[in-house]
Design an enzyme around this catalytic site. Structure first.
Site, PDB file in Angstrom:
ATOM      1  N   LYS A  20      28.341 -11.762  89.524  1.00  0.00           N
ATOM      2  CA  LYS A  20      26.898 -11.755  89.771  1.00  0.00           C
ATOM      3  C   LYS A  20      26.394 -13.195  89.961  1.00  0.00           C
ATOM      4  O   LYS A  20      27.138 -14.155  89.677  1.00  0.00           O
ATOM      5  CB  LYS A  20      26.215 -11.054  88.586  1.00  0.00           C
ATOM      6  CG  LYS A  20      26.565  -9.551  88.482  1.00  0.00           C
ATOM      7  CD  LYS A  20      25.941  -8.934  87.237  1.00  0.00           C
ATOM      8  CE  LYS A  20      26.176  -7.438  87.156  1.00  0.00           C
ATOM      9  NZ  LYS A  20      25.547  -6.844  85.938  1.00  0.00           N
ATOM     10  N   TYR A  60      22.488   0.086  92.808  1.00  0.00           N
ATOM     11  CA  TYR A  60      22.038   0.475  91.469  1.00  0.00           C
ATOM     12  C   TYR A  60      21.082   1.675  91.497  1.00  0.00           C
ATOM     13  O   TYR A  60      20.269   1.835  90.588  1.00  0.00           O
ATOM     14  CB  TYR A  60      21.359  -0.713  90.780  1.00  0.00           C
ATOM     15  CG  TYR A  60      22.329  -1.741  90.227  1.00  0.00           C
ATOM     16  CD1 TYR A  60      23.297  -1.383  89.280  1.00  0.00           C
ATOM     17  CD2 TYR A  60      22.262  -3.083  90.616  1.00  0.00           C
ATOM     18  CE1 TYR A  60      24.171  -2.314  88.753  1.00  0.00           C
ATOM     19  CE2 TYR A  60      23.147  -4.031  90.084  1.00  0.00           C
ATOM     20  CZ  TYR A  60      24.094  -3.632  89.151  1.00  0.00           C
ATOM     21  OH  TYR A  60      24.953  -4.571  88.617  1.00  0.00           O
ATOM     22  N   PHE A  68      14.020  -1.726  83.575  1.00  0.00           N
ATOM     23  CA  PHE A  68      14.574  -3.030  83.957  1.00  0.00           C
ATOM     24  C   PHE A  68      15.011  -3.086  85.421  1.00  0.00           C
ATOM     25  O   PHE A  68      15.553  -4.091  85.868  1.00  0.00           O
ATOM     26  CB  PHE A  68      15.754  -3.403  83.041  1.00  0.00           C
ATOM     27  CG  PHE A  68      16.877  -2.395  83.017  1.00  0.00           C
ATOM     28  CD1 PHE A  68      17.864  -2.390  84.005  1.00  0.00           C
ATOM     29  CD2 PHE A  68      16.954  -1.438  82.009  1.00  0.00           C
ATOM     30  CE1 PHE A  68      18.896  -1.459  83.992  1.00  0.00           C
ATOM     31  CE2 PHE A  68      17.987  -0.499  81.984  1.00  0.00           C
ATOM     32  CZ  PHE A  68      18.953  -0.515  82.978  1.00  0.00           C
ATOM     33  N   ARG A  96      36.936  -2.159  83.424  1.00  0.00           N
ATOM     34  CA  ARG A  96      35.801  -2.030  82.492  1.00  0.00           C
ATOM     35  C   ARG A  96      36.177  -2.616  81.127  1.00  0.00           C
ATOM     36  O   ARG A  96      35.350  -3.215  80.446  1.00  0.00           O
ATOM     37  CB  ARG A  96      35.403  -0.562  82.326  1.00  0.00           C
ATOM     38  CG  ARG A  96      34.919   0.107  83.609  1.00  0.00           C
ATOM     39  CD  ARG A  96      33.483  -0.169  83.932  1.00  0.00           C
ATOM     40  NE  ARG A  96      32.564   0.431  82.991  1.00  0.00           N
ATOM     41  CZ  ARG A  96      31.237   0.397  83.147  1.00  0.00           C
ATOM     42  NH1 ARG A  96      30.695  -0.214  84.202  1.00  0.00           N
ATOM     43  NH2 ARG A  96      30.448   0.959  82.262  1.00  0.00           N
ATOM     44  N   THR A 102      28.354  -3.712  78.171  1.00  0.00           N
ATOM     45  CA  THR A 102      27.201  -4.159  78.972  1.00  0.00           C
ATOM     46  C   THR A 102      26.443  -5.288  78.279  1.00  0.00           C
ATOM     47  O   THR A 102      26.055  -6.264  78.916  1.00  0.00           O
ATOM     48  CB  THR A 102      26.259  -2.959  79.224  1.00  0.00           C
ATOM     49  OG1 THR A 102      27.023  -1.904  79.820  1.00  0.00           O
ATOM     50  CG2 THR A 102      25.117  -3.340  80.145  1.00  0.00           C
ATOM     51  N   ARG A 113      32.736 -10.605  79.458  1.00  0.00           N
ATOM     52  CA  ARG A 113      31.378 -10.739  78.897  1.00  0.00           C
ATOM     53  C   ARG A 113      31.420 -11.245  77.456  1.00  0.00           C
ATOM     54  O   ARG A 113      30.561 -12.023  77.036  1.00  0.00           O
ATOM     55  CB  ARG A 113      30.648  -9.400  78.982  1.00  0.00           C
ATOM     56  CG  ARG A 113      30.235  -9.023  80.409  1.00  0.00           C
ATOM     57  CD  ARG A 113      29.788  -7.582  80.483  1.00  0.00           C
ATOM     58  NE  ARG A 113      29.268  -7.207  81.790  1.00  0.00           N
ATOM     59  CZ  ARG A 113      29.055  -5.944  82.161  1.00  0.00           C
ATOM     60  NH1 ARG A 113      29.329  -4.950  81.318  1.00  0.00           N
ATOM     61  NH2 ARG A 113      28.575  -5.678  83.363  1.00  0.00           N
ATOM     62  N   ASN A 123      24.857 -10.842  82.550  1.00  0.00           N
ATOM     63  CA  ASN A 123      26.189 -10.519  82.019  1.00  0.00           C
ATOM     64  C   ASN A 123      27.334 -10.746  83.017  1.00  0.00           C
ATOM     65  O   ASN A 123      28.403 -10.169  82.907  1.00  0.00           O
ATOM     66  CB  ASN A 123      26.208  -9.109  81.410  1.00  0.00           C
ATOM     67  CG  ASN A 123      25.879  -8.020  82.404  1.00  0.00           C
ATOM     68  OD1 ASN A 123      25.735  -8.283  83.595  1.00  0.00           O
ATOM     69  ND2 ASN A 123      25.780  -6.801  81.930  1.00  0.00           N
ATOM     70  N   HIS A 126      30.087  -7.302  87.459  1.00  0.00           N
ATOM     71  CA  HIS A 126      29.947  -5.849  87.616  1.00  0.00           C
ATOM     72  C   HIS A 126      31.317  -5.227  87.833  1.00  0.00           C
ATOM     73  O   HIS A 126      32.174  -5.824  88.492  1.00  0.00           O
ATOM     74  CB  HIS A 126      29.076  -5.520  88.836  1.00  0.00           C
ATOM     75  CG  HIS A 126      29.180  -4.077  89.251  1.00  0.00           C
ATOM     76  ND1 HIS A 126      28.434  -3.081  88.655  1.00  0.00           N
ATOM     77  CD2 HIS A 126      29.987  -3.449  90.159  1.00  0.00           C
ATOM     78  CE1 HIS A 126      28.778  -1.912  89.193  1.00  0.00           C
ATOM     79  NE2 HIS A 126      29.711  -2.104  90.109  1.00  0.00           N
ATOM     80  N   GLU A 137      31.035   2.195  96.181  1.00  0.00           N
ATOM     81  CA  GLU A 137      30.553   0.817  96.169  1.00  0.00           C
ATOM     82  C   GLU A 137      31.332  -0.056  97.159  1.00  0.00           C
ATOM     83  O   GLU A 137      30.766  -0.947  97.785  1.00  0.00           O
ATOM     84  CB  GLU A 137      30.623   0.263  94.734  1.00  0.00           C
ATOM     85  CG  GLU A 137      29.639   0.981  93.814  1.00  0.00           C
ATOM     86  CD  GLU A 137      29.856   0.711  92.320  1.00  0.00           C
ATOM     87  OE1 GLU A 137      30.741  -0.103  91.974  1.00  0.00           O
ATOM     88  OE2 GLU A 137      29.131   1.319  91.513  1.00  0.00           O
TER      89      GLU A 137
END
Ligand code: UDP
Ligand code: MG
Length: 160
Positions: A20, A60, A68, A96, A102, A113, A123, A126, A137
Site C-alpha cells: 500500500k 474494496y 472507514f 494472509r 488487520t 504487519r 497496515n 493487502h 483482484e
C-alpha cells in the site's frame, strides 16, 4: 495449465498482494517482496502506479458500507502502490499468515504487519482473502490473462 483432473485444467492458485502507499513511501517494498520470494512463492506480476478512485472502490466494494470506506479509498489512492500476483499451492491462506492480522498491534511478531506497522489504517500491505478473490483482484488490477506464466528453474527444489 499446471495439472489435469479428468480432461480439464486445474488452475494454479494465485493471490493478489499489494504494498500500500505507506509501504512504498516508507521504503518497505524490497522487505515485503523479499518475504514472499524467500517463502518460495512464484512472482507472476508486479507493477508500481497510483490507482484511481474507481479501481480502489471496486477493489474494496465489499466494504463500501463501512464507516472507514472513504478514508480507505483516500489512503489507497494517495500515492503509488506495488501491485503483485503471487502463485503457489495454498498461497492465499499462507500469504494472509505472512501478512498478519488487520490490526498491526494484534498481528504476531514475525508477520509483515506485526513487524512493520502500528495502525489498521496504515497496515502496509493487502492480501486476497480467498482463491476466488485472488482471481477477481488479479483480473481487476492486471486485466484478465495479462500476468506472466512461467516456471522458476528452482521449482524442483521447492516442491517434490
Ligand atoms: N480498515 C480500516 N479500518 C478498519 C478495518 C479495515 O481502515 O476498521 C482498512 C485496512 O487498511 C484494511 C482494509 O481496510 O487492511 C481492508 O479491510 P479488511 O477487513 O478486508 O482487512 P484485511 O483483509 O486487509 O486484513
Ligand atoms: Mg480483506
Amino acid at each position: 495449465c499446471r495439472s489435469r483432473v479428468h480432461s480439464g485444467c486445474v488452475r494454479a492458485e494465485i493471490s493478489y498482494i499489494m504494498v500500500k502507499p505507506d509501504g512504498v513511501q516508507r521504503g518497505l517494498v524490497g522487505e515485503i517482496v523479499g518475504r514472499f520470494e524467500r517463502k518460495g512463492f512464484t512472482l507472476r506480476g508486479l507493477k508500481l502506479f497510483t490507482p484511481g478512485k474507481e479501481l480502489a472502490e471496486e477493489h474494496y466494494k465489499d466494504l463500501s458500507q463501512k464507516p472507514f470506506f472513504k478514508d480507505l479509498v483516500d489512503y489507497i489512492t494517495s500515492g503509488p502502490v506495488v501491485a503483485m500476483v503471487w502463485e503457489g499451492d495454498g498461497v492465499v491462506k499462507s500469504a494472509r499468515k505472512l501478512i498478519g492480522s488487520t490490526n498491526p498491534l494484534e498481528a504476531e511478531p514475525g508477520t509483515i504487519r506485526g513487524d512493520l506497522a502500528v495502525q489498521t489504517g496504515r497496515n502496509v500491505v493487502h492480501g486476497s482473502d480467498s482463491p476466488e478473490n485472488g482471481e477477481r483482484e488479479t483480473a481487476l488490477w492486471f486485466g484478465s490473462g495479462s500476468v506472466e506464466q512461467w516456471q522458476p528453474a528452482l521449482a524442483p527444489w521447492l516442491r517434490e
